[in-house]
Design a protein around this motif. Sequence first.
Motif, short mmCIF file in Angstrom:
data_model
loop_
_atom_site.label_atom_id
_atom_site.label_comp_id
_atom_site.label_asym_id
_atom_site.label_seq_id
_atom_site.Cartn_x
_atom_site.Cartn_y
_atom_site.Cartn_z
N PRO A 146 3.47 48.64 -72.50
CA PRO A 146 2.12 48.01 -72.33
C PRO A 146 1.69 48.30 -70.83
O PRO A 146 0.40 48.22 -70.62
CB PRO A 146 2.36 46.31 -72.23
N GLY A 147 2.49 48.97 -69.94
CA GLY A 147 2.11 49.03 -68.76
C GLY A 147 1.58 50.53 -68.73
O GLY A 147 0.86 50.84 -67.60
N LEU A 148 1.42 51.23 -69.77
CA LEU A 148 0.71 52.46 -69.86
C LEU A 148 -0.31 52.53 -70.77
O LEU A 148 -0.43 53.34 -71.53
CB LEU A 148 1.72 53.58 -69.93
N LYS A 149 -1.01 51.55 -70.84
CA LYS A 149 -2.10 51.19 -71.98
C LYS A 149 -3.11 52.23 -71.94
O LYS A 149 -3.93 52.62 -72.81
CB LYS A 149 -2.59 49.89 -72.18
N GLY A 150 -3.44 52.84 -70.51
CA GLY A 150 -4.39 53.79 -70.25
C GLY A 150 -4.02 55.13 -70.78
O GLY A 150 -5.33 55.90 -71.10
N ALA A 173 4.23 55.41 -75.49
CA ALA A 173 2.79 54.82 -75.85
C ALA A 173 3.03 53.42 -76.15
O ALA A 173 1.95 52.43 -75.96
CB ALA A 173 2.34 55.78 -76.99
N ALA A 174 4.30 52.79 -76.36
CA ALA A 174 4.10 51.42 -76.95
C ALA A 174 4.48 50.68 -75.57
O ALA A 174 4.50 49.42 -75.80
CB ALA A 174 5.54 51.35 -77.74
N ALA A 205 7.23 53.37 -67.31
CA ALA A 205 7.73 54.89 -67.54
C ALA A 205 9.08 55.03 -67.63
O ALA A 205 9.78 55.46 -68.50
CB ALA A 205 7.13 55.75 -66.43
N ARG A 206 9.81 53.94 -66.65
CA ARG A 206 11.21 54.02 -66.66
C ARG A 206 11.72 53.49 -68.09
O ARG A 206 12.81 54.12 -68.54
CB ARG A 206 11.66 53.20 -65.53
#
Lengths: 1108, 244
Positions: free
Chosen positions: A268-272, A265-266, A77-78
Amino acid sequence: MTGFVFLRARGHRSLLTAALLAVLLTTAVLATLAAFAGSVGDAGLRHALQTRDAAAASLVITAEGPGTDRAEALRAARRGAEQSFDGLPVTLRQFDHSGPYALPRGLQPPAAREGEPDLTELAVADRSRVRLSKGDWPAAGPGDVIGVAVPEAAAKQLKLVPGPRVLTLTDRLGGPAVRIRVTGTYRPADRNDPYWQLDELGGRGVRKDSFTTYGPLLTDTAAFGSGRITQDGPSWLATADFSSFGADRIGPLRTAAENSQAFLAAQPGLKGGVMARTSLPDVLGQLERALLVSRATLLIVSLQLVLLAAYALLLVARLLSTERAGETQVLLARGASRGRLAALSAMEALLLALPAAVCAPLLAGPLTRLLAGQGPLARIGLHIDTGPTAEVWLVGAAAALACAAAVVAPALTAATAVRGRARALPAPLRAGADVGLLVVAAVAFWQLDRRTSGSGALSGDREGQLGIDPLLVVAPALALLAGTVLTLRLLPPAAKLAERRAAAGRGLTASLVGWQLSRRPLRGAGPVLLLVLAVAMGMLAIGQGASWDRSQDDQADFRAGAPVRVLGSGTVQFGQGGVYDGMPGVRAAVPAARTGLGLSGGRQATVLALDTQLAGTELQLRDDLADAGPEGLLKALRPQRAARTGVPLPDDTARLVLDVTLRAAEDGPYNEAGTMITLTFEDRYGVPYRLQPDTVEPDGKPHAMTVDLAGAADAPAGRPAGPLALTALEFDEVGYPDRIASKRLTIGGMRSITADGATRVVTAAKGLAWEARTTVSAEPDPGKKELPPAITAVGSSVRTPLDLSYHTGRAVFDEEWGAERTVGVRVAARRAEAALPAALATDRFLESSAAKPGSVIEVPMPGGPVKVKIAGVLRGIPTTGPGAGGPGPAATPATDGGALLLDLRAVNRVLAARPDSALPPTEWWLFTEPGTGDRVATALRDRAEIDPTQIQVRDEIAEDLHDDPLGAGPQSVLLAVALAAAALAAVGFAVSTVGALRERSAEFAVLRALGAPRRRPARLLAAEQSLLIGLALLIGLALGAVLTRAVVPLIVLTGQATQPVPGVLVELPAGRVALLVAGVATAPVLIVAALALRRGDPATALRVQGGE
Amino acid sequence: MTEGISSHSGTTVAADRDGEPMVRVENLHRSYGCGAAAVHALRGVSFDVPRGELTALKGRSGSGKTTLLNLVGGLDSPDEGRITVGGTDLAGLGEDGLLGLRRDRIGFVFQSFGLIPILTAAENVGVPMRLRRTDPKEREERVELLLAMVGLADHAAQRPGELSGGQQQRVAIARALANRPALLIADEPTGQLDAETGLAVMELLRAVVRGEGVTALVATHDAQLLGLADRVLELNDGHIVEQI
Ligand SMILES: Nc1ncnc2c1ncn2[C@@H]1O[C@H](COP(=O)(O)OP(=O)(O)OP(=O)(O)O)[C@@H](O)[C@H]1O
Ligand SMILES: [Mg+2]
């Protein structure tokens, strides 16, 4: 050579000092303007992004679903946020919350326990955003009871206190229940913190809509992550540090912010799945426009100042060159080459420019601080960087050089010219040039005038790129120039007229003044022009400032409509009417309804229906909004007074009990469930509300039917606008009537019960008359001998408010249990036929709908269109239109179809004649006692059923508008520029007066030798100058007024660089103008007074050399 | 100033004590500056200017002519000595008295003409009368008369810039005579004119003294013009060295 330059300079000490002063003043002012323009824009931008637009400029990131790796998600997110903010330093604040839980029923009031449960959620909030108000923060601990901190507001309503009591929350989505214990209560450190965007309740603790939600209940991180709580995805508020942000980075930041969703969205840590939400691109767009407007204003005044400075310098230059003409000739005669002379002049220019070029940028810093420390900028606490930038140095150097060159150049050209008469342009050529200038100025002015309808100061090029309209910047200066030239040309003929009279007299003074002014007009013109320019510029500054202020207030009035406006409430509509009764500070609560009206071309008009009777004199419409004045037009909207119809109830009725008897003979297979009765109550605003209290069995026995009016109004939060009146009764009979059977419905008595249980008998008025009608679902077929339903009798007496006899007709049913027949019966109190409601339309509406005043149009309303007659035209209707920023259906100028203003009561009178139609109020315009708007708004915002954002406060809007740093910036400058103009004019005036004195000293000596009193010549000059000052001030006032009226509407724009709504009214406060005139005149008057006291030396008379 | 000069006869009669000279100067001293740099311009000058005569004052440049004329005209005051004009001691007159003296009894003609450039010849001649607030009708008549007398009747509406040097000086003489002065003081009235024109102007002065009965004190260093004077005083180094 330098030595000689100094020697030469000493010879013209006073003139050169004046020149130096003028150059320094001009350079310093221009450098300060440059510094100010550069820094106030950036400072305003930062200020706006950090305060007013902080919430809109933040980025809300919501991860969908429970995250996999929380630390990784935070890092992702950061990274995404940093990209979205174009690399600005970013602060991320996290908010973790659970899924929905239901609170125990025991916390609900007993009456509500049957309905929907109250909801809550558990959360972990950033502790720096909350303050503990009671108890302790929950700590990690053993056991399965989770400690929580409850929002103060929720704790108060739920009567929760920190303690050992354990509550069980049920998971609404089927997860395991959670046991909690209240350890403390908290409140947001700042409820306006953008952080609370993450909370669905906005930090308010309680929200009422179809459910009541309390929360969030804050838990400890460890407990939250323990697995006992159903988690929802985390969310973050990303805020950027704008303290180093500048206008040059707007473009890249906007692009970055527009792509925030993609950036996140790009990761990887937020793929959910992730959602990014920010209004930063819009905010930046608006700020960019505002920045341009502010720059355009600064440019306009700078150009005028340059004009004034150029003129003052020219005056000094001319005197210098006249004084030096002889000296130059001698130098030439002694063999000095022209090149050498030029070098001498250049050297001198450098000597003049150097101090200014060095001092001005250094002065710019303190001066800018001084500017920013005054007026609106100081009030909003704008911090301005004041270190001299390279740009300021550059402006200072260029301005100083240009000024010095302007001073020295005439002397140089004079040296190269042949000695003799001045090389004036031939008269026809000069006249032609004048006419040309006037024509150009007139065209520019005309063009300006046309632009008033456009977007003001800004021009869009073909790519839609906004820029400063060059015409706007140039036209005012051009107009000033043309005005002064006109003055210059009109002065001599006027003086000639005066001279004739003066010369015919006995005395010398008057005639000499007349001769001087008419025969040496250009000598007087110099100071006159300076003063004219100074006064005109000052007036423009005053006019801009005052009009801007006025416009902000007008805009606030227009947007708000009333001191406080409630746009929506969670309370049922029936219960909203009485809520504001007796509220401290509220003088009148005026109901309003807002609907839309689609027009051709995709335009959408706003229809505003207001109780204009109540609004009466409270509603302040600006006089110019209607040609004939809005008061009269508003009166035309009001319906005629009419007595209330129906059965009026006492004001404090909480429940109404009616004894209803339905007697019916069997008329066929009949529905057994009874007949559902609908009663219509009209409140004091004439708005009908339909309530369905109960069903009645057709058993011929009296039934006590209770209407819970208080309950229907959502008491205790809601309260109907009493006194109410029962105006209609309806019911449907569904069945298979195969024979005529007479039926009778009576209301045998009515009792009003107050909240305390006190009972009063309600009686019908003597003259009460009912009108009854029936409807039937299928038209009877006479061929089959079917008969329609009919009313056989309807009446009322004091004892029996309603006595209705009817039958449901006769139908033939071909197949057994085929389509049933629905017979509707409606009994309504008789009322006079409603008049055609009047409407006021905006110009835009007429243009969009092709309607004209006097035409009758149909307006869609709940329950079918209502015909209204357009009774008048308004230029704008408060709270409507794209400028109003209100929640109207038309938001953009392109789709705005204008607006219609109706009277709510008049519309409801029309609708009352129709079954099931009414226009209930959706907004409440609260007119408050002066100065209590804040208090009323605060009280309303504390109510759980009202969303704080749905309350508009006029004073808050006004304050916001006034505090717009980009709008307020130029204002401080305008005043400073007016001061500089006065100072420049004073220098110019002094120089030209001293010059005149020198030029005429020989003449004066002769007069003294001829026997004129010693002081007479000086008095003569004083009289001349006073006359000129007076004339200059008058012309300046006239020119300033014209200019202000033409230019101000173009430069007073909204923060979004659009024309304000309502349009700008040009204000020129007489007091401030008088002060300006006094200020500008002070120095010249002092100079003249000093002159008048001067004594001449008569002995020089016989030594006089040279006349002219 | 009741011992007036106003009479409508066209000739000015000095109403002063008869027999006394028009101007009497006794032991006049005037120095400029002080200390070592002091310039002693006049060192004990005494002389009389008899009524109705044209007295010429000659002397080299810097000999103190202008200084002397300024003192006699009441524009300056002496360090020492006594000046009487028409029997009145200038030292006894206050500022207002000197003003009235200059306005009503003395006419000045300057070397540099001293005309006001924006006024026409006629308007220039009218200026002294405006200072006395003469009735406009009377003023216009007198202006016409004076211009005719100096031969410029056809040039009344021209401004100084449109007149020749000699014409300008004649306008200046007409102006000096406007208020019918008893004493005409001229400081090198021909200084800026060529010899021929200078002679013409001097002849005009001569004629005026004869015709109007005016007493004239004229400074000049033009030997040719001295011939027209009744008397010649020579100033040298602050002393009167010669009285012819
Ligand atoms: N205001 C003054 N201050 C100092 N010295 C002065 C002043 N006026 C005149 N003088 C000096 O007094 C002396 C007499 O000067 P004045 O002007 O009377 O001479 P002048 O005879 O008129 O000369 P010219 O024929 O050149 O006009 C001169 O030496 C002059 O330098
Ligand atoms: Mg001299």
